[in-house]
Design a protein around this motif. Structure first.
Motif, PDB file in Angstrom:
ATOM      1  N   ASN A  76      36.659  89.073  22.075  1.00 49.71           N
ATOM      2  CA  ASN A  76      35.897  88.808  20.852  1.00 49.71           C
ATOM      3  C   ASN A  76      36.760  89.038  19.608  1.00 49.71           C
ATOM      4  O   ASN A  76      36.725  88.251  18.651  1.00 49.71           O
ATOM      5  CB  ASN A  76      34.666  89.706  20.814  1.00 49.71           C
ATOM      6  CG  ASN A  76      33.778  89.421  19.622  1.00 49.71           C
ATOM      7  OD1 ASN A  76      33.342  88.286  19.425  1.00 49.71           O
ATOM      8  ND2 ASN A  76      33.515  90.436  18.821  1.00 49.71           N
ATOM      9  N   LEU A  77      37.563  90.104  19.626  1.00 44.82           N
ATOM     10  CA  LEU A  77      38.450  90.381  18.492  1.00 44.82           C
ATOM     11  C   LEU A  77      39.524  89.305  18.365  1.00 44.82           C
ATOM     12  O   LEU A  77      39.856  88.869  17.252  1.00 44.82           O
ATOM     13  CB  LEU A  77      39.094  91.764  18.668  1.00 44.82           C
ATOM     14  CG  LEU A  77      38.134  92.961  18.549  1.00 44.82           C
ATOM     15  CD1 LEU A  77      38.858  94.257  18.892  1.00 44.82           C
ATOM     16  CD2 LEU A  77      37.535  93.035  17.149  1.00 44.82           C
ATOM     17  N   LEU A  78      40.067  88.867  19.508  1.00 46.79           N
ATOM     18  CA  LEU A  78      41.090  87.815  19.477  1.00 46.79           C
ATOM     19  C   LEU A  78      40.539  86.491  18.958  1.00 46.79           C
ATOM     20  O   LEU A  78      41.262  85.691  18.367  1.00 46.79           O
ATOM     21  CB  LEU A  78      41.666  87.617  20.886  1.00 46.79           C
ATOM     22  CG  LEU A  78      42.552  88.746  21.423  1.00 46.79           C
ATOM     23  CD1 LEU A  78      42.918  88.499  22.882  1.00 46.79           C
ATOM     24  CD2 LEU A  78      43.829  88.858  20.576  1.00 46.79           C
ATOM     25  N   SER A  79      39.246  86.258  19.184  1.00 43.96           N
ATOM     26  CA  SER A  79      38.622  85.015  18.727  1.00 43.96           C
ATOM     27  C   SER A  79      38.079  85.116  17.304  1.00 43.96           C
ATOM     28  O   SER A  79      37.404  84.202  16.828  1.00 43.96           O
ATOM     29  CB  SER A  79      37.479  84.624  19.671  1.00 43.96           C
ATOM     30  OG  SER A  79      36.410  85.571  19.579  1.00 43.96           O
ATOM     31  N   GLY A  80      38.378  86.234  16.634  1.00 45.50           N
ATOM     32  CA  GLY A  80      37.848  86.426  15.293  1.00 45.50           C
ATOM     33  C   GLY A  80      36.348  86.674  15.301  1.00 45.50           C
ATOM     34  O   GLY A  80      35.639  86.232  14.386  1.00 45.50           O
ATOM     35  N   GLU A  81      35.892  87.378  16.338  1.00 44.62           N
ATOM     36  CA  GLU A  81      34.476  87.700  16.552  1.00 44.62           C
ATOM     37  C   GLU A  81      33.611  86.457  16.775  1.00 44.62           C
ATOM     38  O   GLU A  81      32.382  86.524  16.680  1.00 44.62           O
ATOM     39  CB  GLU A  81      33.924  88.524  15.375  1.00 44.62           C
ATOM     40  CG  GLU A  81      34.644  89.847  15.178  1.00 44.62           C
ATOM     41  CD  GLU A  81      33.955  90.742  14.163  1.00 44.62           C
ATOM     42  OE1 GLU A  81      32.948  90.307  13.572  1.00 44.62           O
ATOM     43  OE2 GLU A  81      34.429  91.884  13.987  1.00 44.62           O
ATOM     44  N   LYS A  82      34.251  85.370  17.102  1.00 40.27           N
ATOM     45  CA  LYS A  82      33.518  84.125  17.358  1.00 40.27           C
ATOM     46  C   LYS A  82      32.723  84.207  18.655  1.00 40.27           C
ATOM     47  O   LYS A  82      31.616  83.654  18.756  1.00 40.27           O
ATOM     48  CB  LYS A  82      34.506  82.960  17.406  1.00 40.27           C
ATOM     49  CG  LYS A  82      33.874  81.597  17.595  1.00 40.27           C
ATOM     50  CD  LYS A  82      34.940  80.509  17.605  1.00 40.27           C
ATOM     51  CE  LYS A  82      34.307  79.142  17.847  1.00 40.27           C
ATOM     52  NZ  LYS A  82      35.349  78.074  17.878  1.00 40.27           N
ATOM     53  N   ILE A 128      31.148  86.758  20.360  1.00 39.68           N
ATOM     54  CA  ILE A 128      29.859  87.445  20.278  1.00 39.68           C
ATOM     55  C   ILE A 128      28.921  86.727  19.316  1.00 39.68           C
ATOM     56  O   ILE A 128      27.713  86.615  19.571  1.00 39.68           O
ATOM     57  CB  ILE A 128      30.043  88.914  19.855  1.00 39.68           C
ATOM     58  CG1 ILE A 128      30.889  89.660  20.892  1.00 39.68           C
ATOM     59  CG2 ILE A 128      28.693  89.597  19.685  1.00 39.68           C
ATOM     60  CD1 ILE A 128      30.265  89.730  22.270  1.00 39.68           C
ATOM     61  N   ASN A 129      29.467  86.236  18.215  1.00 44.25           N
ATOM     62  CA  ASN A 129      28.632  85.530  17.235  1.00 44.25           C
ATOM     63  C   ASN A 129      27.987  84.288  17.836  1.00 44.25           C
ATOM     64  O   ASN A 129      26.816  83.989  17.565  1.00 44.25           O
ATOM     65  CB  ASN A 129      29.454  85.148  16.007  1.00 44.25           C
ATOM     66  CG  ASN A 129      29.780  86.348  15.133  1.00 44.25           C
ATOM     67  OD1 ASN A 129      29.090  87.362  15.186  1.00 44.25           O
ATOM     68  ND2 ASN A 129      30.830  86.237  14.345  1.00 44.25           N
ATOM     69  N   ASN A 130      28.745  83.557  18.646  1.00 46.95           N
ATOM     70  CA  ASN A 130      28.195  82.349  19.275  1.00 46.95           C
ATOM     71  C   ASN A 130      27.094  82.698  20.275  1.00 46.95           C
ATOM     72  O   ASN A 130      26.061  82.023  20.341  1.00 46.95           O
ATOM     73  CB  ASN A 130      29.303  81.556  19.970  1.00 46.95           C
ATOM     74  CG  ASN A 130      30.191  80.817  18.988  1.00 46.95           C
ATOM     75  OD1 ASN A 130      29.908  80.772  17.794  1.00 46.95           O
ATOM     76  ND2 ASN A 130      31.275  80.256  19.483  1.00 46.95           N
ATOM     77  N   VAL A 131      27.332  83.744  21.067  1.00 48.10           N
ATOM     78  CA  VAL A 131      26.305  84.170  22.028  1.00 48.10           C
ATOM     79  C   VAL A 131      25.057  84.636  21.289  1.00 48.10           C
ATOM     80  O   VAL A 131      23.926  84.301  21.679  1.00 48.10           O
ATOM     81  CB  VAL A 131      26.845  85.288  22.944  1.00 48.10           C
ATOM     82  CG1 VAL A 131      25.724  85.853  23.814  1.00 48.10           C
ATOM     83  CG2 VAL A 131      27.970  84.762  23.825  1.00 48.10           C
ATOM     84  N   ALA A 132      25.246  85.381  20.213  1.00 48.46           N
ATOM     85  CA  ALA A 132      24.102  85.840  19.423  1.00 48.46           C
ATOM     86  C   ALA A 132      23.347  84.655  18.828  1.00 48.46           C
ATOM     87  O   ALA A 132      22.111  84.673  18.746  1.00 48.46           O
ATOM     88  CB  ALA A 132      24.582  86.769  18.309  1.00 48.46           C
ATOM     89  N   HIS A 133      24.090  83.607  18.438  1.00 49.95           N
ATOM     90  CA  HIS A 133      23.430  82.426  17.870  1.00 49.95           C
ATOM     91  C   HIS A 133      22.597  81.701  18.926  1.00 49.95           C
ATOM     92  O   HIS A 133      21.532  81.162  18.618  1.00 49.95           O
ATOM     93  CB  HIS A 133      24.468  81.477  17.278  1.00 49.95           C
ATOM     94  CG  HIS A 133      23.857  80.309  16.565  1.00 49.95           C
ATOM     95  ND1 HIS A 133      23.213  80.427  15.360  1.00 49.95           N
ATOM     96  CD2 HIS A 133      23.771  78.989  16.908  1.00 49.95           C
ATOM     97  CE1 HIS A 133      22.756  79.245  14.977  1.00 49.95           C
ATOM     98  NE2 HIS A 133      23.084  78.358  15.899  1.00 49.95           N
ATOM     99  N   VAL A 134      23.094  81.687  20.158  1.00 50.33           N
ATOM    100  CA  VAL A 134      22.338  81.053  21.248  1.00 50.33           C
ATOM    101  C   VAL A 134      20.983  81.750  21.413  1.00 50.33           C
ATOM    102  O   VAL A 134      19.960  81.102  21.674  1.00 50.33           O
ATOM    103  CB  VAL A 134      23.140  81.106  22.569  1.00 50.33           C
ATOM    104  CG1 VAL A 134      22.272  80.683  23.752  1.00 50.33           C
ATOM    105  CG2 VAL A 134      24.364  80.211  22.475  1.00 50.33           C
ATOM    106  N   PHE A 135      20.977  83.069  21.225  1.00 49.67           N
ATOM    107  CA  PHE A 135      19.748  83.850  21.403  1.00 49.67           C
ATOM    108  C   PHE A 135      19.084  84.197  20.061  1.00 49.67           C
ATOM    109  O   PHE A 135      18.319  85.157  19.994  1.00 49.67           O
ATOM    110  CB  PHE A 135      20.063  85.149  22.155  1.00 49.67           C
ATOM    111  CG  PHE A 135      20.379  84.959  23.613  1.00 49.67           C
ATOM    112  CD1 PHE A 135      19.357  84.911  24.551  1.00 49.67           C
ATOM    113  CD2 PHE A 135      21.684  84.825  24.046  1.00 49.67           C
ATOM    114  CE1 PHE A 135      19.639  84.745  25.896  1.00 49.67           C
ATOM    115  CE2 PHE A 135      21.977  84.653  25.386  1.00 49.67           C
ATOM    116  CZ  PHE A 135      20.956  84.610  26.320  1.00 49.67           C
TER     117      PHE A 135
END
Length: 348
Positions: free
Chosen positions: A256-262, A264-271
């Motif tokens: 998540n850190l390597l992806s710029g927190e993308k 976790i943010n994407n998973v959170a957006h799904v839910f």
């Protein structure tokens, strides 16, 4: 390709069932990709769904009757099959012939699924061959998912919560999800049974598993994410792999850190609807894409049915996106109890 694959599957199942089963697993991804191909009024996928149980069930009953009768869940599965006939008869009586036929072959396919592998895959060599077959079968669907990820090309535009799902050449996320889970299962089983002292094979399987995880993530599917989490918990807890239980969350945090927190943010957006419902900012009717409302409507329909239909089923042939609710409506309390007993018999 889909029509040719269908013909090869039917011929191989009719001539050599064991080899036909392996061939069918390999060609099924091509058949599902041809969901827009018709033979007369029927889709290739519909013909496949009819042909497989009609070819295999008579052979099992006739040539493997002795083995079949000794299987631990043979009796309860057969009772479940006949309990479905009550609900199917009601659907036929209502005039919904196509709906009844659809449900009939789905039930037969599910019934077949309990027996086909235990009867034909009955030694270690065949088991290994089956797992290799499943690993090969996953190459085509996972390959189309990766191609879509790298190129952005979408054969069919499927979106969810603002994201484009990488469904490859398939109609929706369901088919891709099934192939990913099937491949992941084969990876775990092959790793567990056949890679002792073989680090190169473990490396290949690990890479293949990583592709499965990426493909699963790119579906942006709530059920796919939840299944992956359940698998992780069941595998680590029941196998007592407590180091992995702790390591995987740290690996996710690092990615998540390597992806710029993308990530976790994407998973959170799904839910986001489910999170909003918990926080009180979104109407709970939108949870799980509105399926909770659908389940409530179907359950209320069952509650309002006469006592006979509550016990033995109703002439309702719908798609409540809940297998237990479907069985309750179609087969009543009697059918649901048999179904639950059938599922629980797999663990004893």
């Amino acid at each position: 390709m889909g029509l040719t694959s269908l013909a090869v599957c039917i011929l191989s199942l009719a001539i050599r069932p064991f080899h036909g089963i392996l061939i069918t697993f390999i060609l099924k991804p091509f058949i599902d990709a041809a969901f827009l191909t018709y033979v007369g009024p029927l889709r290739v996928t519909e013909i496949f769904g009819v042909a497989v149980p009609l070819l295999l069930l008579p052979r099992i009953w006739v040539f493997h009757g002795a083995k079949f009768s000794k299987m631990p869940f043979a009796i309860i599965a057969t009772i479940y099959l006949f309990s479905n006939l009550v609900g199917l008869a009601l659907i036929f009586e209502s005039g919904n012939t196509i709906g009844a036929a659809n449900v009939t072959f789905r039930i037969l396919s599910g019934y077949l699924g309990f027996f086909v592998l235990p009867l034909f895959i009955n030694d270690r060599r065949k088991f290994k061959l089956l797992l290799i077959t499943l690993l090969i079968a996953g190459l085509y669907p996972l390959g189309t998912s990766l191609f879509q990820s790298f190129t952005g090309h979408a054969w069919y535009l499927r979106q969810a919560t603002g994201f484009t799902r990488n469904v490859g050449v398939y109609h929706d996320a369901f088919a891709m999800r099934i192939f990913i889970i099937q491949t992941g299962t084969a990876i775990l089983l092959y790793w567990s049974y056949f890679t002792s002292g073989k680090p190169f094979q473990k490396m290949i399987l690990g890479a293949y598993g990583s592709i499965c995880i990426v493909a699963l993530y790119n579906l942006y599917s709530k059920s796919a994410i939840l299944v992956a989490i359940i698998w992780y918990l069941v595998w680590t807890v029941f196998q007592k792999k407590y180091i992995w239980l702790l390591m995987i969350p740290f690996m996710v945090i690092a990615l998540n850190l390597l992806s710029g927190e993308k990530l976790i943010n994407n998973v959170a957006h799904v839910f986001y609807k489910e999170i909003g419902a918990v926080e009180g900012t979104i109407d709970q009717r939108h949870v799980l894409s509105g399926r909770t409302v659908m389940w409530k409507d179907y359950f209320n329909r069952w509650l309002e049915a006469p006592i006979y239909n509550k016990l033995f089923g109703d002439a309702v042939s719908g798609a409540p996106h809940n297998d237990y609710l479907r069985v309750l409506i179609t087969n009543g309390i009697f059918g649901l109890l048999i179904y639950l007993f059938l599922l629980s018999s797999l663990f004893f």
